[in-house]
Write a protein that holds these residues in place. Structure first.
Motif, PDB file in Angstrom:
ATOM      1  N   PRO A  97       0.813  -1.208   0.000  1.00  0.00           N
ATOM      2  CA  PRO A  97       0.000   0.000   0.000  1.00  0.00           C
ATOM      3  C   PRO A  97       0.855   1.272   0.000  1.00  0.00           C
ATOM      4  O   PRO A  97       2.006   1.265   0.402  1.00  0.00           O
ATOM      5  N   PHE A  98       0.257   2.349  -0.448  1.00  0.00           N
ATOM      6  CA  PHE A  98       0.903   3.653  -0.501  1.00  0.00           C
ATOM      7  C   PHE A  98       0.353   4.466   0.652  1.00  0.00           C
ATOM      8  O   PHE A  98      -0.841   4.717   0.735  1.00  0.00           O
ATOM      9  N   LEU A  99       1.215   4.882   1.565  1.00  0.00           N
ATOM     10  CA  LEU A  99       0.740   5.460   2.817  1.00  0.00           C
ATOM     11  C   LEU A  99       1.117   6.930   3.034  1.00  0.00           C
ATOM     12  O   LEU A  99       1.170   7.383   4.164  1.00  0.00           O
ATOM     13  N   ILE A 100       1.372   7.670   1.970  1.00  0.00           N
ATOM     14  CA  ILE A 100       1.681   9.090   2.149  1.00  0.00           C
ATOM     15  C   ILE A 100       0.364   9.863   2.149  1.00  0.00           C
ATOM     16  O   ILE A 100      -0.344   9.931   1.143  1.00  0.00           O
ATOM     17  N   GLU A 101       0.058  10.412   3.298  1.00  0.00           N
ATOM     18  CA  GLU A 101      -1.209  11.123   3.485  1.00  0.00           C
ATOM     19  C   GLU A 101      -1.315  12.294   2.514  1.00  0.00           C
ATOM     20  O   GLU A 101      -0.367  13.042   2.311  1.00  0.00           O
ATOM     21  N   GLY A 102      -2.476  12.434   1.905  1.00  0.00           N
ATOM     22  CA  GLY A 102      -2.728  13.536   0.989  1.00  0.00           C
ATOM     23  C   GLY A 102      -2.488  13.205  -0.465  1.00  0.00           C
ATOM     24  O   GLY A 102      -2.867  13.970  -1.346  1.00  0.00           O
ATOM     25  N   LEU A 103      -1.851  12.072  -0.740  1.00  0.00           N
ATOM     26  CA  LEU A 103      -1.573  11.703  -2.127  1.00  0.00           C
ATOM     27  C   LEU A 103      -2.382  10.501  -2.602  1.00  0.00           C
ATOM     28  O   LEU A 103      -2.335  10.146  -3.781  1.00  0.00           O
ATOM     29  N   ALA A 104      -3.154   9.898  -1.715  1.00  0.00           N
ATOM     30  CA  ALA A 104      -3.904   8.686  -2.063  1.00  0.00           C
ATOM     31  C   ALA A 104      -4.870   8.907  -3.228  1.00  0.00           C
ATOM     32  O   ALA A 104      -5.094   8.001  -4.025  1.00  0.00           O
ATOM     33  N   GLU A 105      -5.405  10.105  -3.357  1.00  0.00           N
ATOM     34  CA  GLU A 105      -6.355  10.365  -4.442  1.00  0.00           C
ATOM     35  C   GLU A 105      -5.710  10.283  -5.828  1.00  0.00           C
ATOM     36  O   GLU A 105      -6.407  10.169  -6.830  1.00  0.00           O
ATOM     37  N   TYR A 106      -4.377  10.323  -5.894  1.00  0.00           N
ATOM     38  CA  TYR A 106      -3.675  10.275  -7.171  1.00  0.00           C
ATOM     39  C   TYR A 106      -3.162   8.871  -7.515  1.00  0.00           C
ATOM     40  O   TYR A 106      -2.593   8.668  -8.580  1.00  0.00           O
ATOM     41  N   VAL A 107      -3.331   7.923  -6.627  1.00  0.00           N
ATOM     42  CA  VAL A 107      -2.814   6.567  -6.830  1.00  0.00           C
ATOM     43  C   VAL A 107      -3.639   5.829  -7.879  1.00  0.00           C
ATOM     44  O   VAL A 107      -4.870   5.789  -7.799  1.00  0.00           O
ATOM     45  N   ILE A 108      -2.936   5.271  -8.876  1.00  0.00           N
ATOM     46  CA  ILE A 108      -3.549   4.427  -9.902  1.00  0.00           C
ATOM     47  C   ILE A 108      -2.634   3.226 -10.114  1.00  0.00           C
ATOM     48  O   ILE A 108      -1.459   3.255  -9.712  1.00  0.00           O
TER      49      ILE A 108
END
Length: 103
Positions: free
Chosen positions: A22-33
């Motif tokens: 998982p990608f756990l950098i807060e604030g960037l999750a909306e850009y994960v594809i």
């Protein structure tokens, strides 16, 4: 929850971490594809970006930018991002950097 964390404020950030999930950098999750160049079974991700720019002030390089390799490609795409940031700081005038000092 992280306690005693340092908080930094910046206008520009370059994200160059691996593309594991998982990608756990807060604030960037909306850009994960899903990573467009990785095998689906690898479960790799990238940040949605256009020419390394995720959104104003946020740049990405390496596999997290959707490129094929982290080690050598991250340094090359990172150098490209650096040129983009220097151009931004130079009021949009394109910057070309050489290995010499002077004009």
């Amino acid at each position: 929850m992280i306690t005693n964390a340092n908080i930094f404020i910046t206008k520009i950030i370059v994200v160059a971490v691996g593309s594991g999930s998982p990608f756990l950098i807060e604030g960037l999750a909306e850009y994960v594809i899903p990573n467009k160049k990785a095998l689906p079974e690898k479960n790799r991700i990238q940040l949605q970006n256009e020419d390394h720019l995720v959104t104003e002030g946020i740049y990405v390089c390496g596999t997290l930018a959707g490129l094929r390799s982290q080690l050598s490609i991250a340094s090359g795409s990172g150098a490209s991002v650096a040129g983009d940031i220097l151009t931004l700081w130079n009021d949009g005038n394109h910057v070309q950097v050489h290995d010499a000092i002077g004009k």
